[in-house]
Design a protein around this motif. Structure first.
Motif, PDB file in Angstrom:
ATOM      1  N   HIS A 347      33.704  31.153  60.568  1.00  0.00           N
ATOM      2  CA  HIS A 347      33.819  29.716  60.795  1.00  0.00           C
ATOM      3  C   HIS A 347      34.176  28.995  59.494  1.00  0.00           C
ATOM      4  CE1 HIS A 347      32.656  25.619  62.033  1.00  0.00           C
ATOM      5  NE2 HIS A 347      32.793  26.061  63.279  1.00  0.00           N
ATOM      6  N   LYS A 348      34.850  27.853  59.650  1.00  0.00           N
ATOM      7  CA  LYS A 348      35.312  27.090  58.496  1.00  0.00           C
ATOM      8  C   LYS A 348      34.171  26.657  57.589  1.00  0.00           C
ATOM      9  CE  LYS A 348      38.034  22.971  57.322  1.00  0.00           C
ATOM     10  NZ  LYS A 348      38.814  21.822  57.859  1.00  0.00           N
ATOM     11  N   CYS A 349      32.996  26.364  58.147  1.00  0.00           N
ATOM     12  CA  CYS A 349      31.883  25.885  57.330  1.00  0.00           C
ATOM     13  C   CYS A 349      31.379  26.968  56.375  1.00  0.00           C
ATOM     14  CB  CYS A 349      30.740  25.377  58.208  1.00  0.00           C
ATOM     15  SG  CYS A 349      29.866  26.664  59.135  1.00  0.00           S
ATOM     16  N   ILE A 350      31.570  28.242  56.741  1.00  0.00           N
ATOM     17  CA  ILE A 350      31.161  29.334  55.859  1.00  0.00           C
ATOM     18  C   ILE A 350      32.261  29.628  54.847  1.00  0.00           C
ATOM     19  CG2 ILE A 350      30.379  31.738  55.781  1.00  0.00           C
ATOM     20  CD1 ILE A 350      29.436  31.415  58.658  1.00  0.00           C
ATOM     21  N   VAL A 493      25.675  33.647  49.746  1.00  0.00           N
ATOM     22  CA  VAL A 493      25.275  34.186  51.043  1.00  0.00           C
ATOM     23  C   VAL A 493      24.611  33.060  51.825  1.00  0.00           C
ATOM     24  CG1 VAL A 493      23.882  35.903  52.241  1.00  0.00           C
ATOM     25  CG2 VAL A 493      24.934  36.481  50.058  1.00  0.00           C
ATOM     26  N   ASP A 494      24.977  32.904  53.092  1.00  0.00           N
ATOM     27  CA  ASP A 494      24.469  31.766  53.873  1.00  0.00           C
ATOM     28  C   ASP A 494      24.021  32.230  55.263  1.00  0.00           C
ATOM     29  OD1 ASP A 494      23.815  29.318  54.829  1.00  0.00           O
ATOM     30  OD2 ASP A 494      25.857  28.522  54.931  1.00  0.00           O
ATOM     31  N   TYR A 495      22.701  32.146  55.516  1.00  0.00           N
ATOM     32  CA  TYR A 495      22.143  32.487  56.827  1.00  0.00           C
ATOM     33  C   TYR A 495      21.932  31.259  57.703  1.00  0.00           C
ATOM     34  CZ  TYR A 495      21.138  37.263  55.287  1.00  0.00           C
ATOM     35  OH  TYR A 495      21.254  38.553  54.847  1.00  0.00           O
ATOM     36  N   VAL A 496      22.221  30.077  57.190  1.00  0.00           N
ATOM     37  CA  VAL A 496      21.952  28.847  57.948  1.00  0.00           C
ATOM     38  C   VAL A 496      22.737  28.802  59.249  1.00  0.00           C
ATOM     39  CG1 VAL A 496      22.071  26.329  57.898  1.00  0.00           C
ATOM     40  CG2 VAL A 496      21.278  27.584  55.876  1.00  0.00           C
ATOM     41  N   PRO A 497      24.081  29.022  59.245  1.00  0.00           N
ATOM     42  CA  PRO A 497      24.814  28.971  60.522  1.00  0.00           C
ATOM     43  C   PRO A 497      24.290  29.975  61.545  1.00  0.00           C
ATOM     44  CG  PRO A 497      26.334  28.878  58.668  1.00  0.00           C
ATOM     45  CD  PRO A 497      24.990  29.209  58.099  1.00  0.00           C
ATOM     46  N   PHE A 498      23.910  31.174  61.115  1.00  0.00           N
ATOM     47  CA  PHE A 498      23.367  32.157  62.056  1.00  0.00           C
ATOM     48  C   PHE A 498      22.091  31.642  62.709  1.00  0.00           C
ATOM     49  CE2 PHE A 498      20.136  35.420  62.718  1.00  0.00           C
ATOM     50  CZ  PHE A 498      20.738  36.184  63.694  1.00  0.00           C
ATOM     51  N   ARG A 541      29.767  33.433  67.561  1.00  0.00           N
ATOM     52  CA  ARG A 541      29.901  34.676  66.808  1.00  0.00           C
ATOM     53  C   ARG A 541      30.602  34.448  65.478  1.00  0.00           C
ATOM     54  NH1 ARG A 541      31.874  39.969  69.437  1.00  0.00           N
ATOM     55  NH2 ARG A 541      31.002  40.657  67.435  1.00  0.00           N
ATOM     56  N   SER A 542      31.474  33.471  65.407  1.00  0.00           N
ATOM     57  CA  SER A 542      32.119  33.164  64.125  1.00  0.00           C
ATOM     58  C   SER A 542      31.132  32.572  63.125  1.00  0.00           C
ATOM     59  CB  SER A 542      33.278  32.179  64.341  1.00  0.00           C
ATOM     60  OG  SER A 542      32.801  30.875  64.672  1.00  0.00           O
ATOM     61  N   LEU A 543      29.995  32.096  63.620  1.00  0.00           N
ATOM     62  CA  LEU A 543      28.950  31.550  62.751  1.00  0.00           C
ATOM     63  C   LEU A 543      27.901  32.592  62.388  1.00  0.00           C
ATOM     64  CD1 LEU A 543      28.494  28.168  64.628  1.00  0.00           C
ATOM     65  CD2 LEU A 543      29.273  28.389  62.264  1.00  0.00           C
ATOM     66  N   ASN A 701      18.777  22.098  61.970  1.00  0.00           N
ATOM     67  CA  ASN A 701      19.495  20.865  62.294  1.00  0.00           C
ATOM     68  C   ASN A 701      20.863  20.796  61.633  1.00  0.00           C
ATOM     69  OD1 ASN A 701      17.519  19.786  63.985  1.00  0.00           O
ATOM     70  ND2 ASN A 701      16.424  18.817  62.284  1.00  0.00           N
ATOM     71  N   PHE A 702      21.250  21.837  60.929  1.00  0.00           N
ATOM     72  CA  PHE A 702      22.586  21.866  60.329  1.00  0.00           C
ATOM     73  C   PHE A 702      23.640  21.847  61.435  1.00  0.00           C
ATOM     74  CE2 PHE A 702      26.133  24.757  59.194  1.00  0.00           C
ATOM     75  CZ  PHE A 702      26.745  23.959  58.242  1.00  0.00           C
ATOM     76  N   ASP A 703      24.679  21.030  61.259  1.00  0.00           N
ATOM     77  CA  ASP A 703      25.738  20.876  62.258  1.00  0.00           C
ATOM     78  C   ASP A 703      27.016  21.539  61.751  1.00  0.00           C
ATOM     79  OD1 ASP A 703      27.446  20.197  64.254  1.00  0.00           O
ATOM     80  OD2 ASP A 703      27.314  18.024  63.975  1.00  0.00           O
ATOM     81  N   PRO A 704      27.336  22.735  62.230  1.00  0.00           N
ATOM     82  CA  PRO A 704      28.532  23.423  61.731  1.00  0.00           C
ATOM     83  C   PRO A 704      29.844  22.826  62.222  1.00  0.00           C
ATOM     84  CG  PRO A 704      27.496  24.706  63.465  1.00  0.00           C
ATOM     85  CD  PRO A 704      26.589  23.541  63.203  1.00  0.00           C
TER      86      PRO A 704
END
Length: 814
Positions: A347-350, A493-498, A541-543, A701-704
């Protein structure tokens, strides 16, 4: 006459006479003063005949040596086949059921910080639990003289082959002899705090001595150099780049230990040291350490684990060794889901997350600074990965896996499941692959952008398998959070979107309850039940990636949007996306379970249902306690340091973070720029890490859909939450393994389980078993040997009580 075979063993120092032995029927006497060991066995009866020695301390043979085998075919004493020298040392022979001799009882043990022993009854068996707290040191340091890990330094002429990066002149001295110049330089280095820090980090400290005149003791000019930042107390206005004069000699402040010095110099220039070379060097160093009456922990463990035999065959006790090391491949198998679509692009946010940085640098990436993490590992704090085999824990794991039977050595750490550092283990995991893995659309795009993109592998073997992905597992997917939090914070490394994809039941439960339910299913239930809590549509899945192989830099007034490949950090993040399509599961589990869930199920079926229920309740409470106040719940201080790095960067850059646990007790932390000025110190009393429910709400509450990356604060809180579940899972796996090995012994038998793990893990495991009635009652000094905090100048050699020299003593009063 029987044939004789020789077993050469390492031994220590003493002069003694060996009397006839009931188990082996041998007689040995020696009046010589020194030697090295040759252990003679009778090939007919496989019994010990005699012992002599030979390490090259001299040229004379031991005199009056005599050895006799008690078997009928032995008509005369055998002769030594190897020349022995003039030193008699105590012998340490491993043999099942053999009583310890005086020399073995007198050996100290070097390796763990502390050893805590607890005793109790578990499921009808008498269990002695020996908890060894890991020292987090290298094997080379633990084998230094007398077990003192602090290196002794002196001035050595510079070797041109060694990498030398001299910084600034910090002091000069005119008209001084070389002998006095060395003493002068040593005094200044020991007095200056900045230079002392450089010594501890293996930086190069140099002195240039320019000769000025002739004679027996000519005088000259000495200049002292220190790399990196200048020392404020010693620095003078003579700073310049090093250009050695013609009539001069360069000396480096280096380790007196020649082998350790050679290893350090090679590591500075990025030369890989093979595991075989490292282990052979440690084996040689253990001989010298043993001559001082000290043995390394691996020898102690192997001797006791192989000494007592099998309880099913009437042995007096059974010994198992547990180690905080990667799991064996034989305990798991690969599970593959059918009809699963290839992993979509990230995803673009990652993709929009800033570029990797040096772990010392918090500068955000810009269009003007398009560089990636350097492929030169010794320029970064996490260069230790190049030589991870040097760690004593890794050395211990290799040694035990080779020397102990497979049913006595049990690794307990699943956080690297499917991606071990050991090449042989990695090959065993790869042999499970029967069909090619599903496609990865982002990998295809990555190869188009940079078909020859360099990777940053951890070893030669890693370079060979750079294009071969590790086997995915849920344990390794979340385990990368711990790796990144503690050791490689510069890697993004970012686990927030997951975590935002955990939406099932979100309306009824709060964010914290959703996370609790997911990990409960993953660690105690089945994998399908945990995956059922995830959204699995293409966008979701892209997140589910934690790192993108592509970086997207946003458009601004000067530059259009830029897409570029990131550095391949596969060795740091072996499972970059959630493994919903294929993953390692507990062997034989159906429906598929994670390894820890499979062990829960096995122990319950074997009759340990009640104690497993207690362990599950303990695990839940332990995680809640840790996350209720992460700053003080983590007694090691790692969470606090990670939070400061991401959320309070100015404070992080201006404090000493070498001892995180000490910072927790401080209201104000001294400034590195002016440590003696209280006004410059940093007030940290108001800095706290949000508790579990608050942090979970902020993360979830993060909005991807906005396309912007998550904040540094959200990322570090997500990793702390995940690490808390994984950290206590290692404790749970140790507890379950102890229960499982206890159940493997007959009812009423004596069982000894030795656990070598980090101090936090051994402490938590001890707390659980104390809640089950285990105690140190009846043991001297409350069953504790050693301590948690050691000075570098202290010998790490532990004097063991008699019950740790003969395990049968632990059961005399039970």
């Amino acid at each position: 006459m029987p044939k004789i075979s020789s077993l050469y063993a390492a031994i220590g120092k003493s002069s003694s006479r060996y009397e006839p032995n009931a188990s082996f029927g041998c007689v040995l006497s020696s009046t010589s003063q020194t030697s090295d060991s040759v252990v003679e066995y009778c090939d007919d009866c496989n019994q010990l005949i005699g012992v002599a020695v030979s390490i090259a301390f001299g040229d004379s043979r031991p005199k009056n040596w005599k050895a006799v085998c008690s078997c009928p075919s032995a008509r005369r004493a055998p002769k030594l086949r190897r020349r022995c020298h003039a030193r008699t040392l105590p012998v340490n022979v491993v043999g099942p059921g053999r009583p310890l001799d005086a020399s073995e009882r007198g050996l100290k043990v070097c390796g763990p910080n502390s050893i805590q022993t607890l005793r109790g009854n578990l499921l009808g068996r008498n269990l002695a639990l020996v908890l060894c707290g890991e020292s987090h040191l290298e094997a080379m340091d633990l084998t230094r003289e007398r077990g003192i890990v602090l290196p002794k330094h002196a001035w050595y002429p510079h070797d041109d082959s060694m990498h030398l990066n001299v910084g600034h002149v910090i002091a000069t001295h005119e008209k001084i002899t070389l002998k006095r110049a060395k003493a002068w330089g040593a005094t200044l280095l020991e007095a200056d705090a900045n230079c002392s820090e450089q010594i501890l980090t293996d930086s190069v400290l140099a002195m240039i001595f320019e000769w000025d005149g002739d004679g027996k003791e000519p005088k000259g000019r000495a200049e002292l150099y220190c790399p990196g930042k200048q020392s404020r107390r010693l620095c003078q206005d003579v700073s310049h780049r090093w250009s050695p004069p013609e009539c001069s000699t360069c000396f480096v402040w280096s380790d007196l230990d020649a082998e350790a010095r050679s290893f350090a110099n090679r590591r500075k220039i990025g030369v890989e040291i093979s595991q075989h070379e490292h282990d052979e060097t440690v084996a040689r160093r253990k001989l010298a350490l043993r001559a001082q009456g000290i043995e390394l922990l691996d020898d102690w463990l192997i001797r006791h684990a192989t000494r007592y035999g099998d309880p099913d065959k009437g042995a007096e006790c059974h010994v198992d060794v547990l180690l905080e090391a990667p799991l064996k491949a034989c305990e798991v198998e690969l599970h593959e889901e059918r009809n699963v679509q290839p992993t979509p692009k990230t995803h673009k946010c990652i993709q929009s997350i800033e570029n990797d940085s040096d772990s010392d640098s918090g500068n955000p990436d810009t269009h003007e600074n398009l560089g990636s993490v350097s492929a030169d590992p010794h320029k970064h704090k996490f260069y230790w990965i190049v030589n991870s085999s040097a760690c004593f824990l890794d050395y211990l794991s290799r040694r035990l896996s080779k020397e102990l039977p497979h049913d006595k050595f049990w690794p307990i750490d699943p956080r690297e499941l499917g991606d071990p550092d050991d090449e042989e283990m990695w090959t065993q995991f790869q042999s499970m692959v029967k069909t090619p893995p599903p496609g990865d659309l982002e990998l295809d795009e990555f190869k188009k952008l940079m078909p020859s993109m360099p990777v940053w592998p951890s070893s030669k073997s890693a370079r060979k398998r750079a294009d071969m992905p590790s086997l995915p597992s849920w344990e390794a997917f979340f385990g990368a959070a711990s790796e990144n939090l503690y050791y490689t914070p510069g890697t993004k490394v970012d686990y927030v979107p997951f975590l935002t994809r955990l939406a099932s039941g979100f309306d009824e439960d709060g964010p914290a309850d959703v996370l609790r339910g997911f990990f409960q299913d993953l660690f105690f239930g089945t994998v399908p039940s945990a995956i059922a809590r995830l959204r699995l549509d293409p966008e979701s899945r892209s997140l589910m990636r934690v790192r993108s192989m592509i970086q997207r830099l946003p458009q601004n007034a000067k530059h259009p949007e830029i897409t570029r490949p990131r550095v391949n950090a596969r060795h740091l993040i072996p499972v970059p996306s959630a493994p919903v399509d294929r993953y390692l599961k507990a062997k034989g589990s159906n429906p598929p379970r994670t390894w820890i869930s499979g062990m829960v199920h096995r122990v319950e079926e074997a009759g340990g249902r009640e104690v497993v229920a207690a362990a599950r309740c303990w695990y839940t409470n332990a995680v809640e306690t840790l996350l209720q106040d992460p700053k003080f719940g983590d007694q090691e201080g790692d969470y606090f340091i990670a939070f400061l790095r991401e959320c309070h960067r100015k404070i992080y850059d201006d404090i000493d973070i070498s001892r995180p646990e000490l910072l927790l007790a401080m209201d104000r932390i001294p400034s590195l720029r002016d440590p003696t000025n209280p006004k410059k110190s940093h007030d940290v009393t108001r800095i706290s890490i949000p508790r579990f429910d608050v942090a979970a709400s902020e993360v979830m509450n993060f909005d991807p859909t906005l396309g912007a990356p998550s904040s540094r604060r959200q990322r570090v809180m997500a990793k702390i939450i995940i690490d808390a579940f994984l950290l206590r899972m290692v404790d749970l796996s140790a507890i379950l393994r102890v229960i499982e090995r206890t159940l493997a012994s007959p009812g009423g038998s004596h069982v000894v389980v030795i656990l070598y793990a980090g101090g936090d893990h051994t402490r938590m495991v001890g707390q659980f078993f104390q809640s089950q009635g285990f105690t140190h009652k009846g043991l001297p000094k409350k069953g504790l040997v050693g301590k948690e905090d050691w000075l570098d100048t202290e010998s790490r050699a532990l004097t063991l009580p008699s019950y740790l020299q003969d395990f049968r003593e632990m059961f005399l009063d039970m």
